[in-house]
Design a protein around this motif. Structure first.
Motif, PDB file in Angstrom:
ATOM      1  N   LEU A 144      -5.644   6.150   5.326  1.00  0.00           N
ATOM      2  CA  LEU A 144      -6.722   4.983   5.795  1.00  0.00           C
ATOM      3  C   LEU A 144      -6.363   4.899   7.255  1.00  0.00           C
ATOM      4  CD1 LEU A 144      -6.231   2.553   2.862  1.00  0.00           C
ATOM      5  CD2 LEU A 144      -8.439   3.685   3.684  1.00  0.00           C
ATOM      6  N   ASN A 170      -6.156  -3.881  -0.687  1.00  0.00           N
ATOM      7  CA  ASN A 170      -7.178  -3.299  -1.331  1.00  0.00           C
ATOM      8  C   ASN A 170      -8.040  -2.251  -0.519  1.00  0.00           C
ATOM      9  OD1 ASN A 170      -6.819  -4.779  -3.606  1.00  0.00           O
ATOM     10  ND2 ASN A 170      -7.941  -6.432  -2.829  1.00  0.00           N
ATOM     11  N   GLY A 171      -7.331  -1.322   0.161  1.00  0.00           N
ATOM     12  CA  GLY A 171      -7.952  -0.388   0.847  1.00  0.00           C
ATOM     13  C   GLY A 171      -8.677  -0.754   2.371  1.00  0.00           C
ATOM     14  N   ARG A 172      -8.575  -2.062   2.681  1.00  0.00           N
ATOM     15  CA  ARG A 172      -8.735  -2.725   3.912  1.00  0.00           C
ATOM     16  C   ARG A 172      -7.800  -3.369   4.689  1.00  0.00           C
ATOM     17  NH1 ARG A 172     -15.272  -4.472   3.543  1.00  0.00           N
ATOM     18  NH2 ARG A 172     -16.073  -2.590   2.483  1.00  0.00           N
ATOM     19  N   VAL A 189       1.027  -1.060  -0.013  1.00  0.00           N
ATOM     20  CA  VAL A 189      -0.146   0.227  -0.058  1.00  0.00           C
ATOM     21  C   VAL A 189       0.858   1.191   0.041  1.00  0.00           C
ATOM     22  CG1 VAL A 189      -1.815   1.347   1.174  1.00  0.00           C
ATOM     23  CG2 VAL A 189      -1.981  -1.234   1.262  1.00  0.00           C
ATOM     24  N   TRP A 197      -2.497  -3.831   5.129  1.00  0.00           N
ATOM     25  CA  TRP A 197      -3.603  -3.614   4.271  1.00  0.00           C
ATOM     26  C   TRP A 197      -3.778  -4.411   2.993  1.00  0.00           C
ATOM     27  CZ3 TRP A 197      -7.026   0.371   6.087  1.00  0.00           C
ATOM     28  CH2 TRP A 197      -6.426   1.013   7.210  1.00  0.00           C
ATOM     29  N   ARG A 229      -1.290   6.716   1.108  1.00  0.00           N
ATOM     30  CA  ARG A 229      -2.673   5.864   1.341  1.00  0.00           C
ATOM     31  C   ARG A 229      -2.723   5.279   2.581  1.00  0.00           C
ATOM     32  NH1 ARG A 229      -7.930   5.944   0.474  1.00  0.00           N
ATOM     33  NH2 ARG A 229      -8.786   3.862  -0.343  1.00  0.00           N
ATOM     34  N   HIS A 230      -1.527   4.683   2.657  1.00  0.00           N
ATOM     35  CA  HIS A 230      -1.782   3.980   4.198  1.00  0.00           C
ATOM     36  C   HIS A 230      -1.964   4.980   5.378  1.00  0.00           C
ATOM     37  CE1 HIS A 230       0.629   0.827   6.791  1.00  0.00           C
ATOM     38  NE2 HIS A 230      -0.387   1.365   7.555  1.00  0.00           N
TER      39      HIS A 230
END
Length: 298
Positions: A179, A272-274, A171, A270, A175-176
């Motif tokens: 999130l 795919n964004g989860r 990730v 993480w 972005r990490h």
């Protein structure tokens, strides 16, 4: 500072990096480096031709000896063993420097160190020296007292074992961090919907209480179940809960404080964004150093 002391100081960060990755303990890594310093100081009258190779060899052998002793204790450890976290202030002013990437990268992550726990001491040393610190096989063979062919086999097998467990998708750091801020806000508020939105359906929460504080004996799996744990903590401590984003083992992570006491240090994987995996260090013995340093900084 004399020449011998200056030489040791120059190599000290590398030696501590090796010892910490071998042992998963900051205190034990510092003890190993101190032992290496004593041996280096004793040899000052006859300095080796290659100081770095000598120091790496001594540090690695000392770490192997300590790890063998520690593994006996860890066989009787209560619950899941996780490494002592290394925590710094979260960086939001850009990516790590190239030097930091060499020293940290994935090789400092809690997930990586947890996987290394499954390797025998010699295999762990060979893998780290070759794959993380780029030591040549001749030097690894001299350090371990094995043939170069045997060391290549150790590294090959260890690499295969580690690769199976590493995250499949990296990730981007920005972005990490974004999130994680969203997750921290949801965790602090006890926002069940917000928490579930950031957790994968098969997320695993892995805790280390060391028998000192309550913790799950095995990973807690499932987005709904993990979200409810965070929700329950927020509801149990209204107004007393603080969640702080910090640098945990080279990546953005969370520190959770309850009534001003550090309750856990958490790291995340993480996909795919989860969130797919959370490592939560709750053992007070392993949090003491972080709590003292962050308390002093506050």
């Amino acid at each position: 500072m004399d020449a011998a002391t200056a030489t040791f100081a120059r190599h000290r960060p590398r030696l501590k990096g090796i010892a910490y990755r071998m042992l998963g303990s900051v205190a034990e890594a510092e003890d190993v480096v101190q032992d290496a310093w004593l041996r280096w100081h004793a040899s000052a009258g006859q300095p080796p031709d290659n100081a770095e190779a000598w120091l790496v060899t001594v540090t690695t052998r000392l770490a192997i000896d300590r790890l063998r002793a520690a593994q006996v204790q860890r066989e009787h450890y209560v619950g899941t063993w996780l490494p002592e976290p290394v925590v710094e202030a979260a960086r939001e002013d850009g990516p790590p420097t190239p030097e930091e990437l060499v020293e940290r990268a994935d090789s400092l992550s809690v997930a990586f160190l947890a996987v290394l726990e499954r390797l025998a001491p010699d295999a762990r040393a060979a893998f780290l020296l070759r794959e993380v610190f780029e030591v040549d096989y001749a030097e690894i063979a001299a350090t371990l007292g094995r043939s170069e062919a045997a060391c290549r086999q150790l590294v090959h097998r260890a690499k295969a074992a580690v690769q199976e467990e590493r995250p499949r998708f990296a990730v981007p750091r920005e972005r990490h961090l974004a999130l994680l801020h969203s997750f921290a806000e949801a965790a602090a508020k006890g926002d069940l919907h917000g928490l579930k939105a950031l957790l994968a359906e098969d997320v695993a929460l892995i805790g280390d209480g060391g028998g000192k504080v309550p913790s799950f004996g095995r990973p807690l799996v499932g987005g709904q179940r993990v979200a409810q744990v965070y929700f329950a903590v927020a509801r149990r401590h209204p107004g007393a809960l603080r969640v702080e984003v910090a640098q945990v083992n080279g990546a953005p992570g969370l520190l959770r404080w309850v009534d001003g006491v550090l309750e856990s240090v958490q790291s995340f994987e993480w996909e795919n964004g989860r969130i797919v995996r959370i490592h939560s260090q709750r053992n007070p013995d392993k949090l003491a150093r972080v709590a003292a340093a962050r308390g002093a900084a506050a």
